[in-house]
Design a protein around this motif. Sequence first.
Motif, PDB file in Angstrom:
ATOM      1  N   ASN A 169       0.829  -1.206   0.000  1.00 46.88           N
ATOM      2  CA  ASN A 169       0.000   0.000   0.000  1.00 46.88           C
ATOM      3  C   ASN A 169       0.863   1.254   0.000  1.00 46.88           C
ATOM      4  O   ASN A 169       0.619   2.204  -0.763  1.00 46.88           O
ATOM      5  CB  ASN A 169      -0.931   0.012   1.212  1.00 46.88           C
ATOM      6  CG  ASN A 169      -2.013  -1.043   1.143  1.00 46.88           C
ATOM      7  OD1 ASN A 169      -2.247  -1.645   0.083  1.00 46.88           O
ATOM      8  ND2 ASN A 169      -2.693  -1.287   2.255  1.00 46.88           N
ATOM      9  N   GLU A 173       1.438   4.126  -2.980  1.00 46.73           N
ATOM     10  CA  GLU A 173       1.100   5.522  -2.690  1.00 46.73           C
ATOM     11  C   GLU A 173       2.323   6.439  -2.717  1.00 46.73           C
ATOM     12  O   GLU A 173       2.186   7.652  -2.512  1.00 46.73           O
ATOM     13  CB  GLU A 173       0.428   5.639  -1.323  1.00 46.73           C
ATOM     14  CG  GLU A 173      -0.943   5.001  -1.228  1.00 46.73           C
ATOM     15  CD  GLU A 173      -1.543   5.146   0.151  1.00 46.73           C
ATOM     16  OE1 GLU A 173      -1.467   6.271   0.713  1.00 46.73           O
ATOM     17  OE2 GLU A 173      -2.086   4.168   0.682  1.00 46.73           O
ATOM     18  N   TRP A 467      -6.493  -8.018  10.932  1.00 50.35           N
ATOM     19  CA  TRP A 467      -6.260  -7.172   9.755  1.00 50.35           C
ATOM     20  C   TRP A 467      -5.065  -7.732   8.973  1.00 50.35           C
ATOM     21  O   TRP A 467      -4.120  -8.225   9.572  1.00 50.35           O
ATOM     22  CB  TRP A 467      -5.974  -5.736  10.218  1.00 50.35           C
ATOM     23  CG  TRP A 467      -5.928  -4.752   9.094  1.00 50.35           C
ATOM     24  CD1 TRP A 467      -6.949  -4.021   8.598  1.00 50.35           C
ATOM     25  CD2 TRP A 467      -4.769  -4.397   8.324  1.00 50.35           C
ATOM     26  NE1 TRP A 467      -6.526  -3.234   7.575  1.00 50.35           N
ATOM     27  CE2 TRP A 467      -5.188  -3.443   7.375  1.00 50.35           C
ATOM     28  CE3 TRP A 467      -3.436  -4.790   8.316  1.00 50.35           C
ATOM     29  CZ2 TRP A 467      -4.315  -2.877   6.454  1.00 50.35           C
ATOM     30  CZ3 TRP A 467      -2.568  -4.232   7.403  1.00 50.35           C
ATOM     31  CH2 TRP A 467      -3.003  -3.283   6.480  1.00 50.35           C
ATOM     32  N   SER A 470     -11.134  -8.811   7.297  1.00 53.94           N
ATOM     33  CA  SER A 470     -12.161  -8.380   8.238  1.00 53.94           C
ATOM     34  C   SER A 470     -12.373  -9.505   9.232  1.00 53.94           C
ATOM     35  O   SER A 470     -12.244 -10.683   8.899  1.00 53.94           O
ATOM     36  CB  SER A 470     -13.468  -8.060   7.518  1.00 53.94           C
ATOM     37  OG  SER A 470     -13.930  -9.193   6.799  1.00 53.94           O
ATOM     38  N   HIS A 503      -3.537   5.698   9.375  1.00 48.50           N
ATOM     39  CA  HIS A 503      -3.505   5.690   7.910  1.00 48.50           C
ATOM     40  C   HIS A 503      -4.268   4.507   7.330  1.00 48.50           C
ATOM     41  O   HIS A 503      -5.057   4.664   6.393  1.00 48.50           O
ATOM     42  CB  HIS A 503      -2.054   5.658   7.424  1.00 48.50           C
ATOM     43  CG  HIS A 503      -1.918   5.732   5.931  1.00 48.50           C
ATOM     44  ND1 HIS A 503      -1.949   4.612   5.131  1.00 48.50           N
ATOM     45  CD2 HIS A 503      -1.757   6.798   5.090  1.00 48.50           C
ATOM     46  CE1 HIS A 503      -1.812   4.963   3.865  1.00 48.50           C
ATOM     47  NE2 HIS A 503      -1.681   6.291   3.815  1.00 48.50           N
ATOM     48  N   GLN A 504      -4.050   3.326   7.881  1.00 48.19           N
ATOM     49  CA  GLN A 504      -4.631   2.118   7.295  1.00 48.19           C
ATOM     50  C   GLN A 504      -6.063   1.851   7.742  1.00 48.19           C
ATOM     51  O   GLN A 504      -6.792   1.119   7.076  1.00 48.19           O
ATOM     52  CB  GLN A 504      -3.760   0.906   7.653  1.00 48.19           C
ATOM     53  CG  GLN A 504      -2.391   0.914   7.005  1.00 48.19           C
ATOM     54  CD  GLN A 504      -2.456   0.782   5.484  1.00 48.19           C
ATOM     55  OE1 GLN A 504      -2.909  -0.221   4.956  1.00 48.19           O
ATOM     56  NE2 GLN A 504      -2.002   1.811   4.785  1.00 48.19           N
ATOM     57  N   MET A 505      -6.478   2.415   8.855  1.00 52.78           N
ATOM     58  CA  MET A 505      -7.816   2.136   9.393  1.00 52.78           C
ATOM     59  C   MET A 505      -8.759   3.323   9.220  1.00 52.78           C
ATOM     60  O   MET A 505      -9.642   3.562  10.053  1.00 52.78           O
ATOM     61  CB  MET A 505      -7.706   1.751  10.870  1.00 52.78           C
ATOM     62  CG  MET A 505      -6.944   0.455  11.123  1.00 52.78           C
ATOM     63  SD  MET A 505      -7.716  -1.005  10.384  1.00 52.78           S
ATOM     64  CE  MET A 505      -9.163  -1.176  11.415  1.00 52.78           C
ATOM     65  N   ASP A 506      -8.577   4.063   8.142  1.00 51.08           N
ATOM     66  CA  ASP A 506      -9.494   5.161   7.793  1.00 51.08           C
ATOM     67  C   ASP A 506      -9.661   6.157   8.928  1.00 51.08           C
ATOM     68  O   ASP A 506     -10.780   6.603   9.247  1.00 51.08           O
ATOM     69  CB  ASP A 506     -10.868   4.597   7.394  1.00 51.08           C
ATOM     70  CG  ASP A 506     -10.791   3.697   6.168  1.00 51.08           C
ATOM     71  OD1 ASP A 506     -10.006   4.015   5.261  1.00 51.08           O
ATOM     72  OD2 ASP A 506     -11.503   2.680   6.135  1.00 51.08           O
ATOM     73  N   GLY A 507      -8.543   6.521   9.525  1.00 52.61           N
ATOM     74  CA  GLY A 507      -8.575   7.556  10.558  1.00 52.61           C
ATOM     75  C   GLY A 507      -8.820   7.039  11.956  1.00 52.61           C
ATOM     76  O   GLY A 507      -8.796   7.821  12.912  1.00 52.61           O
ATOM     77  N   LYS A 508      -9.076   5.750  12.112  1.00 53.79           N
ATOM     78  CA  LYS A 508      -9.298   5.201  13.452  1.00 53.79           C
ATOM     79  C   LYS A 508      -7.966   4.985  14.157  1.00 53.79           C
ATOM     80  O   LYS A 508      -7.101   4.279  13.653  1.00 53.79           O
ATOM     81  CB  LYS A 508     -10.056   3.869  13.380  1.00 53.79           C
ATOM     82  CG  LYS A 508     -11.525   3.996  13.044  1.00 53.79           C
ATOM     83  CD  LYS A 508     -12.189   2.626  13.110  1.00 53.79           C
ATOM     84  CE  LYS A 508     -13.661   2.703  12.750  1.00 53.79           C
ATOM     85  NZ  LYS A 508     -14.283   1.349  12.803  1.00 53.79           N
TER      86      LYS A 508
END
Length: 873
Positions: A169, A173, A467, A470, A503-508
């Motif tokens: 990833n 990027e 991870w 899911s 970064h990988q958990m959508d802001g979590k």
Amino acid sequence: MTENAPQQTTDLPGAWDPAAEEAPMYDRWVAAGYFTADASSGKPPFSIVLPPPNVTGSLHMGHALNHTLMDAMSRRRRMQGYEVLWLPGMDHAGIATQNVVERQLAGEGLSRHDLGREKFVERVWEWKAEYGGKILGQMKRLGDGVDWSRERFTMDENLSKAVQTVFKNFYDEGLIYRAERIINWCPRCQTALSDIEVDHNDDDGELVSIRYGDGDSAIVVATTRAETMLGDTAVAVHPDDERYAHLVGTEVDLPLTGRRIPIVADKHVDPEFGTGAVKVTPAHDPNDFEIGRRHDLPMLTIMNERAEITAPGPFEGLDRFEARPAVVAALREAGRIAAEKRPYVHAVGHCSRCDTVVEPRLSLQWWVKVEELAKLAGDAVRDGRTKIHPPELGKRYFDWVDNMHDWTISRQLWWGHRIPVWYGPDGEVVCVGPEEQPPSGDGWTQDPDVLDTWFSSGLWPMSTLGWPSSSEDLDRFYPTSVLSTGYDILFFWVVRMMMFGVHQMDGKQPFDHVYLHGLIRDAQGKKMSKSRGNVIDPLEWMDAYGADATRFTLARGANPGADMALADEWAAGSRNFCTKLWNATKFAMMNGASVAAPLPSAAELTEADRWILGRLGALVSEVDGLFEDFQFAKVAGALYQFTWNELCDWYLELAKVQLYQGDSSRVAATRAVLGHVLDTVLRLLHPFIPFITEKLWTALTGGESLVVAAWPVPFEGYADSSADARIADVQKLVTEIRRFRADQGLKPGQKVAARLAGYTGGHEEAVRSLVRLTAPSDEFAASASLEVALADGVVTVELDLSGTVDVEAERKRLQKDLAAAQKELTQTEAKLGNEAFIAKAPAPVIEKIKARKETAVADIDRITARLAALPAS
């Protein structure tokens, strides 16, 4: 003792035996599944991932501290009805583990190169299976309530998949790139190191001044690393330094090499340091590298991976430390030493794994571009998604994330996660994800390097929960609730996890709270080290004092972010506390204490009962508030003070009077109060001292296990300010009488006739029992007295001491006590007058010595007055 003094049997043995009880009890907890989390339970989640210890490691006192705190949080939440997941595991620890196995091979006369990569890696897995993970067994001794069914290892299949996914990833990027940069190189481990894997120590060196060129074009530079001048490609001066303005843009002879190098102007140079001119070796110094890039200078590598000189000439093949004096000698012979060597202490980087002096080196490595990731990690704390405890350490966090340099992630090792990049015969570069097939055919080869261990451990909160796939665990337990760790790895590990997770958990964020504890030091506040001989082994403490005493000692010193001083006598004190708790519970059970009977209403209870229940209710609320604020030392302190002082020293003594001399209704009420108080106290103490509390609570209540018992909730209805005031008067009166008795030389159990004139507090019977005072007879004649001011007025205590004191024996005893007090005063004054000690000792240690001095002064005054009051012999 009257007929009301019940003597019942109890199943408790005479004393607590940790060695016999702890291991079987822990096995029962695990077998019962108490620590196994159920992601589908519907309970509110609470999750902690264990900072993964190195597979090579064993339990040290820092581990014991952190594990105690994590276990305390987990046990409390479980008792509060949360679905608790405390997930254990280990880190493959690339450099450390490879070093261990290479030493093992060396003992067989082999190197890893003799085996080859594949066979060497197989050998490491064999070592891991046989010797690795010793620390996990030691965690069981401490009582860690971890979910063993979810144990993870950073090189497990799914965790390896997570590593490959993130690399792919980031590569796609543009966050991972390959470039030549100056890196920290360990010639012993033969690998690159990130900045956080380098320890900087002040080392003794020598500053050598070297003259480049002659006459008006000569320029002098100073260096502690003379051998690197063989790789110089320029001399730099500050652009505003008028001394060298005429030389900028010219060239100068570089001694010993036959090369000419330019003189450049660069604002990085400090004109106030040394001569104001610096040699520039771009391939062997990070600052010089940047100067070299700005001025397009050649970058000459003059050392190989073993830190041996590769520059052609007389020094070729010499080790860097052999080359240094040889180069200086050659420069001196050539007349190039402008000033004799002088001592110079400077910060030198050492490999954190093997302590070898690190060599800055130009090298082609893989890097993570951290600017964007660091901003994400900083924003998560700034906006409150993650809270740092104590808050003052947030500044240190921001100092790091706001000033990070790109992170070199490739390591020249064989043990670890191999970089998933393949190179083709025509210069192709292909990064392969976990579901993709690597290219094959003639000329295709995989990058030989492995990833920095912190790359995989940075994914720990995500990868351990399933991870990149899911999973129910990931949905239920991420973000994790708390990360507990030492402040010393805030940058090493915490920042890495924050960057990757957000970064990988959508802001979590990977965790809602970060609790940072301090480091363990010895009783004098010095850092523990084998060389000092002051290391305390938690396993030895557990052997000597038990796991509970070890844990409680650590908890009592765990102030957020503050270092902790430890000594054996503190563990012995915690063992004494456990003994006190054991004896109190055993006494209560032998006297009929029970949780079966309902707690009477406040109106049915004595003032002593209402007082202890009111204090207990306040304690529950206090403990809850302190736990939520991560104030573990204050929690333990409050529990210690209540249990030892208020419960054992006061209420149990008052309860004896009620049990032995009260009517049947009072006895029944006292038994119920005793049972309720001990039930609550054992629940509150369980997170810190789980073994002994489990034994006592199950005996007292007949319950299944404290591990799954309910946590106490704050209760009201028994607080009584009038009762509090009267019990406070009892405490003051008893304390003053005890002190007076001691001053008179009376033995603690010696009974004395006395009159309590003016006492109307309603607890005279209890007071007399507590201080061994008998009722005055008709012939009573007081020979000594004292006055005690209470809330209800002044009480005059008159005592008949005739024939109770041996004056000469008492004088000898007091003189001995006076000498001891004077010695203590001398010692404490000497320590407080020692400026070197005061400068280095932690504040708590200094405060303790000041308190000892004050006590010594008070003792001297008291004993001197008592000696003066003794009748002449």
